[in-house]
Enzyme design. Structure first.
Site, mmCIF file in Angstrom:
data_model
loop_
_atom_site.group_PDB
_atom_site.id
_atom_site.type_symbol
_atom_site.label_atom_id
_atom_site.label_comp_id
_atom_site.label_asym_id
_atom_site.label_seq_id
_atom_site.Cartn_x
_atom_site.Cartn_y
_atom_site.Cartn_z
ATOM 1 N N HIS A 20 -64.579 44.160 -34.769
ATOM 2 C CA HIS A 20 -65.481 43.174 -35.295
ATOM 3 C C HIS A 20 -66.479 43.149 -34.630
ATOM 4 C CE1 HIS A 20 -65.435 40.458 -38.539
ATOM 5 N NE2 HIS A 20 -66.742 39.947 -37.040
ATOM 6 N N HIS A 150 -63.167 33.460 -44.586
ATOM 7 C CA HIS A 150 -64.391 32.751 -43.700
ATOM 8 C C HIS A 150 -63.369 31.362 -42.787
ATOM 9 C CE1 HIS A 150 -67.147 32.835 -40.569
ATOM 10 N NE2 HIS A 150 -66.705 34.000 -40.193
ATOM 11 N N HIS A 191 -58.804 34.219 -39.344
ATOM 12 C CA HIS A 191 -59.256 33.567 -39.757
ATOM 13 C C HIS A 191 -58.915 32.421 -40.924
ATOM 14 C CE1 HIS A 191 -63.946 32.991 -38.309
ATOM 15 N NE2 HIS A 191 -64.028 34.347 -38.381
#
Length: 395
Positions: A20, A150, A191
């Site tokens: 990421h 998210h 998340h």
């Protein structure tokens, strides 16, 4: 051989696959995708955590570029397409360094060529706007994982940092997971709420990933992974990619952040407010209470624990560079990975273990997801289910 040089030698053969990196979002926010203004062929350390010289210095061999957009974006699908376009522009500008990658075989080809395999991950199910057709469209454009949420819930899945609403995954959420399996898109559980993690593991027939999450037993933050979930990764075949964000890896930083946020609210500001007035309040708090600093050892502590809980075959690295304002000492930017590998060597991690951590596990997981997809595509048609058809309340 000193551990630092041993780390660099290892990374020359088995470089880091990082799960990421938010460079595309940083380029959007800073220069509205003016890639001449932030030419990553040159040193961008004054503005970014990431550029090509530092990726090379850090021993990065593959990068999942996040095509993140905010959950409150007026048109999240269009914004995600702009992020994808940014990655494509970067690849077109730097073909000697960056190689487009869609498969595990592409990753290995890039390693042989000495280029950085470049993949994409969509960060948050809001990017598909409750549409499986849009999910397939993103896959067709090269997106190879999607983080189910998210920071905020989506209609079909609970986030780690929002008030529970679905209780994990809804029926449509499980269909999203199954369609991702059919496509060969990795299900990313960073998340998401722990309930969503467990539901996704129940629903998925392919390995899952955590693209940038650490261990909750070491640092009690809801963004981290509980041990019971880590312990399920061997049966699933998936992997957890440790992140470096101080407020997720250092308990003192978690506690400090909570106190700083409460101070902002006490002064009438949202904790994410960056207006000059709000930042004045924040800076005054930081002067009175210095921010705790994470280190390379802090991150290594998480990996030690995660290896015990999940096993070495299920670990990776997801730094979250250019997606965080603060980084640990020694992991200041993408050039810092050798420092982490040296720390782990000093702790007795073997070369065989470290090659799995840096490269082999990530390639294996994507290859396994591709294998599952080939099987499913022979037996399962694309799903045309809608959230209305699956999650409608009983009459």
């Amino acid at each position: 051989m000193a551990s630092g040089e041993a780390a660099r030698e290892l990374l020359r053969e088995f470089p880091v696959v990082d799960g990421h990196n938010d460079l595309p979002w940083a380029l959007r926010e800073q220069v509205r995708y003016d890639l001449d203004a932030r030419d990553i062929a040159a040193d961008q350390s004054a503005h970014l955590h990431t550029d090509l010289p530092r990726l090379r210095a850090g021993g990065v061999g593959a990068q999942y570029w996040s095509v993140y957009v905010r959950t409150d974006a007026p048109d999240p699908v269009a914004a995600t397409l702009e992020q994808i376009d940014c990655v494509r522009q970067l690849l077109a500008r730097h073909p000697e360094d960056l190689r487009p990658a869609l498969t595990a075989a592409d990753m290995e080809a890039a390693r042989r060529e000495g280029r950085i395999a470049s993949l994409m991950g969509a960060e948050g199910g809001h990017s598909i706007a409750n549409s499986l057709g849009t999910l397939r469209g993103l896959y067709g454009l090269g997106v190879r994982y999607m983080t189910l949420t998210h920071n905020d819930n989506v209609d079909w899945a609970d986030s780690a940092t929002d008030e529970p609403r679905a209780g994990g995954l809804t029926a449509f959420g499980r269909e999203v997971v199954r369609e991702m399996n059919r496509l060969g898109m990795l299900v990313d559980l960073s998340h998401v709420a722990a309930t969503t993690m467990r539901d996704a593991l129940d629903a998925s027939s392919a390995p899952v990933i955590f693209s940038h999450s650490s261990a909750r037993a070491v640092c009690d933050h809801p963004r981290n992974i509980p041990d019971d979930v880590l312990e399920r990764l061997p049966a699933n075949g998936g992997m957890a990619m440790v992140t470096f964000v101080p407020k997720f890896v250092l308990q003192a930083a978690v506690d400090w952040t909570a106190a700083a946020d409460e101070n902002m609210r006490a002064h009438g500001f949202h904790h994410l407010d960056t207006t000059p007035e709000a930042m004045k309040v924040h800076r005054a708090f930081e002067e009175r209470h210095p921010r705790p600093v994470a280190t390379v050892a802090t991150v290594a502590d998480h990996l030690d624990h995660m290896r015990e809980a999940a096993g070495i075959d299920h670990l990776g690295i997801g730094g979250d560079y250019d997606g965080t304002a603060f980084t640990p000492d020694g992991l200041d930017d993408v050039s810092g990975y050798p420092n982490l590998i040296a720390e782990l060597l000093d702790r007795g991690w073997s070369k065989a273990d470290l090659t799995k951590l840096t490269w082999k596990n990530a390639v294996r997981v994507l290859d396994a997801a591709e294998g599952v997809a080939r099987g499913l595509q022979g037996t399962r048609s694309p799903s045309n289910a809608t959230i209305e058809s699956l999650d409608a309340p009983a009459s």
